[in-house]
Design a protein around this motif. Structure first.
Motif, PDB file in Angstrom:
ATOM      1  N   SER A  44       6.230   6.526  -4.298  1.00 63.25           N
ATOM      2  CA  SER A  44       7.623   6.993  -4.209  1.00 63.25           C
ATOM      3  C   SER A  44       7.632   8.464  -3.815  1.00 63.25           C
ATOM      4  CB  SER A  44       8.356   6.797  -5.528  1.00 63.25           C
ATOM      5  OG  SER A  44       7.743   7.543  -6.558  1.00 63.25           O
ATOM      6  N   ASN A  49      10.034   5.336  -0.037  1.00 64.51           N
ATOM      7  CA  ASN A  49       9.095   4.687  -0.950  1.00 64.51           C
ATOM      8  C   ASN A  49       8.371   3.568  -0.216  1.00 64.51           C
ATOM      9  OD1 ASN A  49      10.351   6.325  -2.919  1.00 64.51           O
ATOM     10  ND2 ASN A  49      11.826   4.699  -3.385  1.00 64.51           N
ATOM     11  N   ALA A 349       4.137   6.542   0.636  1.00 61.09           N
ATOM     12  CA  ALA A 349       5.462   7.160   0.505  1.00 61.09           C
ATOM     13  C   ALA A 349       5.547   8.397   1.398  1.00 61.09           C
ATOM     14  CB  ALA A 349       5.726   7.539  -0.947  1.00 61.09           C
TER      15      ALA A 349
END
Length: 368
Positions: A44, A49, A349
């Motif tokens: 994330s 994400n 991410a």
């Protein structure tokens, strides 16, 4: 005549059997081995994400072949061929043919990108020819409690400015002392150490460019590493340099570990240079045995002198639970924070400069 024929009938099958047995014995020192490692991963960041199934989060997925031949008088010959595998897709991995940015081969095919070398050695040491890990890489790997794998990989490696020869070099010649012949045949390689004593490795490698140009020496370099261990305490230092017309890359580091029984402590410090750009990093952490498994904790940091002074800092904690000698379950959580223009993110991410990122692994590893 009949007795002679009878004797020959007995001798010929026996000789043939002995010949076949000799052939089988000669081949018995060749080993096929490897790792298949897959994990559900999550990353994330402030921008995006990502969730996926990822290969090699505890140990790199690989297929390898190794073997030795006893030549007599204490002399042995050996080989090692090791290919990295993306177990989640079944594809191969990239390799580098000349230690330069132009030498990467990346087509998803099968390549012996991890190691490809031939050895000759004895009690005096080992001469190794081919593609192999550079000596200075081993201190980054050996002193990382999370084995430089997965979301918890040391930020010293993730952010390094070390260039194409940060981990491995092609077209290399190495001399190793104190590792035992073809050390990797009895363990993973010279990064680890069992027992006590002194180890030394020297490597030189070539970019193999034609002469007469400004870039003729690009990809040429060397690495040196020395290690001493008492068994529970290990300390080592390494340095290396690769030449490029645009500016040489230099990498030096020191590391130490101490096994207290209830915890194994480890740490390392790194200082790098890429042309005029300088950087430094360090790691501290340890492993705590818990039942049959172990908890692994590390903090790592890497700072660069680039504009804005980019800095990345990572906390990582993981647990490995063996189900057998060859199979283990594991999980790891990591958090990286960035300062300045640094935008390091975890598990695919994407995060903005100066923002943080979190990552998580849950997987299984099987060795064969």
């Amino acid at each position: 005549m009949s007795a002679k024929i009878t004797a020959m009938k007995a001798i010929v099958p026996a000789a043939l059997a002995a010949s076949l047995a000799g052939t089988a014995f000669a081949q018995s020192n060749v080993t096929v081995f490897g790792v298949v490692d897959l994990a559900v991963t999550r990353g994330s960041g402030s921008i995006s994400n990502q969730t996926g199934l990822t290969s090699g989060q505890l140990a790199a997925s690989r297929l390898a072949f190794k073997g030795t031949e006893d030549l007599g008088n204490g002399l042995k010959a050996g080989f090692w061929l090791e290919a990295g595998i993306n177990a989640d897709t079944g594809t191969g991995q990239s390799t580098n043919t000349n230690n330069q940015t132009t030498g990467f081969v990346k087509n998803g095919g099968f390549t012996f990108n991890r190691r490809s070398h031939l050895s000759l050695g004895g009690n005096w040491g080992e001469i190794r020819l081919g593609r192999d890990f550079v000596p200075q890489y081993w201190n980054i790997a050996h002193y990382d409690p999370l084995d430089l794998s997965g979301v918890g990989t040391s930020q010293v490696l993730n952010s390094s400015i070390g260039g194409p020869t940060l981990v491995r070099a092609s077209n290399s010649i190495s001399y190793l002392y104190g590792h035992g012949f073809n050390a990797a045949a009895i363990g993973y390689g010279p990064g680890g150490f069992s027992g006590s004593g002194f180890q030394f490795q020297a490597m030189g490698y070539l970019g193999e460019n034609p002469s007469g140009s400004a870039t003729s020496k690009d990809g040429n370099g060397y690495g040196l590493r020395a290690l001493y261990s008492t068994g529970n305490f290990t300390v080592s230092g390494a340095t290396g340099r690769t030449r490029y017309a645009a500016g040489d890359t230099r990498q030096s580091n020191v590391g130490a570990s101490y096994n207290l029984g209830v915890v194994e402590l480890m740490g390392m410090y790194e200082w790098d240079r890429n042309g005029p750009l300088k950087a430094r990093g360090w790691l501290a952490g340890g492993r705590v045995p818990v039942g049959v498994g172990s908890i692994r904790v590390a903090y790592s940091r890497y700072d660069s002198d680039a504009a804005g002074s980019p800095t990345a800092k990572k906390w990582a904690v993981g647990y490995v639970h063996p189900l057998s000698k060859r199979t283990a379950l594991y999980t790891t959580f990591a958090h990286v924070s960035n300062d300045g223009p640094s935008a390091s993110a975890l598990n695919g991410a994407v995060t903005a400069p100066g923002k943080s990122s979190n990552g998580f692994d849950l997987g299984i590893k099987h060795s064969f």
